[in-house]
Design an enzyme around this catalytic site. Structure first.
Site, PDB file in Angstrom:
ATOM      1  N   PHE A 127     -56.661  48.855  44.764  1.00  0.00           N
ATOM      2  CA  PHE A 127     -58.076  49.173  44.932  1.00  0.00           C
ATOM      3  C   PHE A 127     -58.233  50.688  45.104  1.00  0.00           C
ATOM      4  O   PHE A 127     -57.505  51.295  45.891  1.00  0.00           O
ATOM      5  CB  PHE A 127     -58.574  48.421  46.177  1.00  0.00           C
ATOM      6  CG  PHE A 127     -60.050  48.367  46.327  1.00  0.00           C
ATOM      7  CD1 PHE A 127     -60.830  47.691  45.399  1.00  0.00           C
ATOM      8  CD2 PHE A 127     -60.672  48.974  47.414  1.00  0.00           C
ATOM      9  CE1 PHE A 127     -62.205  47.621  45.555  1.00  0.00           C
ATOM     10  CE2 PHE A 127     -62.043  48.901  47.571  1.00  0.00           C
ATOM     11  CZ  PHE A 127     -62.814  48.231  46.640  1.00  0.00           C
ATOM     12  N   ARG A 385     -65.247  38.869  36.399  1.00  0.00           N
ATOM     13  CA  ARG A 385     -64.478  38.209  37.456  1.00  0.00           C
ATOM     14  C   ARG A 385     -65.178  36.939  37.916  1.00  0.00           C
ATOM     15  O   ARG A 385     -66.356  36.973  38.271  1.00  0.00           O
ATOM     16  CB  ARG A 385     -64.341  39.123  38.678  1.00  0.00           C
ATOM     17  CG  ARG A 385     -63.255  40.133  38.582  1.00  0.00           C
ATOM     18  CD  ARG A 385     -62.875  40.678  39.944  1.00  0.00           C
ATOM     19  NE  ARG A 385     -64.029  40.967  40.813  1.00  0.00           N
ATOM     20  CZ  ARG A 385     -63.920  41.551  41.998  1.00  0.00           C
ATOM     21  NH1 ARG A 385     -62.751  41.871  42.486  1.00  0.00           N
ATOM     22  NH2 ARG A 385     -64.991  41.797  42.723  1.00  0.00           N
TER      23      ARG A 385
HETATM   24  C1  LIG Z   1     -62.596  44.775  49.282  1.00  0.00           C
HETATM   25  C2  LIG Z   1     -61.400  45.644  49.454  1.00  0.00           C
HETATM   26  C3  LIG Z   1     -61.440  46.737  50.314  1.00  0.00           C
HETATM   27  C4  LIG Z   1     -62.710  47.103  51.007  1.00  0.00           C
HETATM   28  O1  LIG Z   1     -62.592  48.135  51.891  1.00  0.00           O
HETATM   29  P1  LIG Z   1     -63.832  48.481  52.821  1.00  0.00           P
HETATM   30  O2  LIG Z   1     -63.298  49.512  53.702  1.00  0.00           O
HETATM   31  O3  LIG Z   1     -64.250  47.224  53.511  1.00  0.00           O
HETATM   32  O4  LIG Z   1     -64.943  48.943  51.954  1.00  0.00           O
HETATM   33  C5  LIG Z   1     -60.278  47.479  50.474  1.00  0.00           C
HETATM   34  N1  LIG Z   1     -59.149  47.157  49.814  1.00  0.00           N
HETATM   35  C6  LIG Z   1     -59.096  46.104  48.963  1.00  0.00           C
HETATM   36  C7  LIG Z   1     -57.829  45.769  48.274  1.00  0.00           C
HETATM   37  C8  LIG Z   1     -60.233  45.334  48.745  1.00  0.00           C
HETATM   38  O5  LIG Z   1     -60.186  44.303  47.911  1.00  0.00           O
END
Ligand SMILES: *Cc1c(COP(=O)(O)O)cnc(C)c1O
Length: 425
Positions: A127, A385
């Protein structure tokens, strides 16, 4: 009865022993098919009641007295309910901050401990926020580290050999998503953790797309650290408080970069010298968001009632159903699979690729398209998705969504929409 007949889906729902959980969620529009629970879980009916009570009674009537009547302990209670879902002990988990912030805190703690080691390893399927946080940590530590990203040849998965190739004796930290947000590719947590430990690297798992979706056993994998969010498969509500795990024997050796009072040994002594709390509490920073914490409880209770193993079984059955429908109805219309085919390598969503994915998503969401309104989400550049959340996804949801996608693609109903991406997709 063949799998591509409507009656098949309805028979599967009738014989599904988890089907009744669906009624416990707020579904104000019975015509809506929601396949985005991997991004924002639906609202459990019990959560509305719970929050009304917390607001009207605990906050409205009891005011600050509520801190000594349950609020102070709530964080621990919720962590205790979450811990078994991720295979951790209750004293190894806390609820705190957001996933990104928790990644920063634990990444910092790892780099501080692993002094002298110069590499951070992740993969290109991770991510973006996770990668940004790692880049920010490198900056914070004086730009002495190198970030190595394992490559994915197909945008779907990463081989363990590729990952091994990026690790070396000077790797301080390996930070990965257990389940990749775009393709749902899932690592073998135990094998990867062991491989990293053999090279002397610590491992930090992001469980955002895994918690509540697949059985996780952090303890059995000897995982060092983990983080994750609660608003996806855990149905905690938009922006709900995240969680953080540190293995027991590591806790006293790791320090949070934020020396806040809730992580202090005795916050209400108001001492002016920071002394970290013993154990996992030291990773708290400030006052926990009580409303958000309270909202997670009904969903966690429901998850335990259903059982994560049974949920996984249903998720896999539904995923295989979707894959078969894709092959039967969609493949010939220009769709391709953007997720692993093997059950053991896949989390709980399926990405379908199409060069018109962005506009197909818009057409699915727009009620004026005709037919069913379906909510999936779009991920650049070509992924639709489809989230499978077995607490409330039905076989009919999946069937009707595929039929709707087929109609939109066949009749090119996406042509009405602009190619401009929405702010949030
Ligand atoms: C959804 C997600 C996040 C979200 O991070 P936030 O700090 O809540 O915005 C982080 N890492 C992954 C892998 C995710 O899927």
């Amino acid at each position: 009865m063949e799998f591509y007949e409507r009656a098949y889906a309805s028979y599967q729902d009738e014989t599904d022993e988890l089907n009744h959980f669906r009624e416990r969620f707020v579904m104000s529009d019975p015509g809506l098919i929601y396949l985005d629970g991997n991004s924002l879980g639906m609202l459990p009916g019990a959560t509305t009641e719970k929050l009304q009570n917390v607001i009207a009674n605990e906050w409205g009537n009891q005011l600050i007295r509520s801190w000594n009547q349950g609020w102070y302990e709530r964080s621990k209670e919720i962590a205790g309910k979450l811990a078994p879902l991720i295979g951790a002990r209750p004293d190894e988990v806390i609820m705190a901050d957001s996933t990104s912030v928790n990644l920063f805190k634990l990444g910092y703690a790892a780099l501080r401990l692993q002094t002298g080691k110069k590499a951070l390893v992740s993969d290109e399927l991770n991510f973006p926020s996770d990668i940004y946080v790692l880049q920010g940590l490198i900056d914070l530590f004086g730009n002495k580290h190198e970030l190595r990203l394992a490559k994915s040849p197909d945008g779907i998965g990463v081989t363990i050999e590729e990952l091994e190739h990026r690790l070396s004796d000077d790797t301080a930290l390996l930070s990965l998503s257990h389940v990749a947000f775009k393709s749902a590719f899932m690592y073998d947590m135990k094998a990867v953790t062991q491989m990293a430990h053999n090279k002397g690297a610590m491992v930090l798992w992001d469980l955002s797309h895994a918690a509540g979706a697949v059985p996780i056993n952090l303890n059995a994998c000897n995982a060092d650290m983990a983080i994750g969010c609660t608003y996806k498969y855990l149905n905690g509500g938009p922006g709900s408080i995240a969680f953080l795990y540190v293995r027991k024997d590591l806790q006293e050796r790791l320090y949070s970069p934020i020396w806040g009072w809730f992580g202090q040994n005795d916050p209400f002594s108001f001492s002016l010298d920071y002394k970290p709390a013993e154990g996992i509490q030291r990773f708290l920073a400030g006052t926990p968001p009580v409303l958000s914490l309270s909202a997670i409880e009904p969903a966690l209770d429901m998850m335990h009632e259903a059982g994560i193993e049974r949920l996984r079984e249903k998720s896999l059955a539904q995923s295989r159903f979707l894959l078969k429908l894709h092959n039967h109805f969609l493949e010939s219309l220009g769709f391709g699979l953007g997720s692993p085919e093997k059950d053991a390598e896949r989390g709980s969503h399926i990405s379908l690729r199409h060069h018109e994915a962005c506009r197909i998503c818009k057409a699915l969401i727009d009620p004026d398209t005709g037919g069913k309104t379906v909510i999936p989400d779009f991920r650049e550049p070509d992924n639709i998705r489809l989230g499978i959340t077995p607490l409330y996804t039905s076989y009919m949801d999946i069937y009707e969504a595929v039929i709707q996608i087929k109609m939109i693609a066949e009749q090119k109903l996406y042509n009405r929409f602009s190619l401009q991406r929405e702010k949030v997709t």
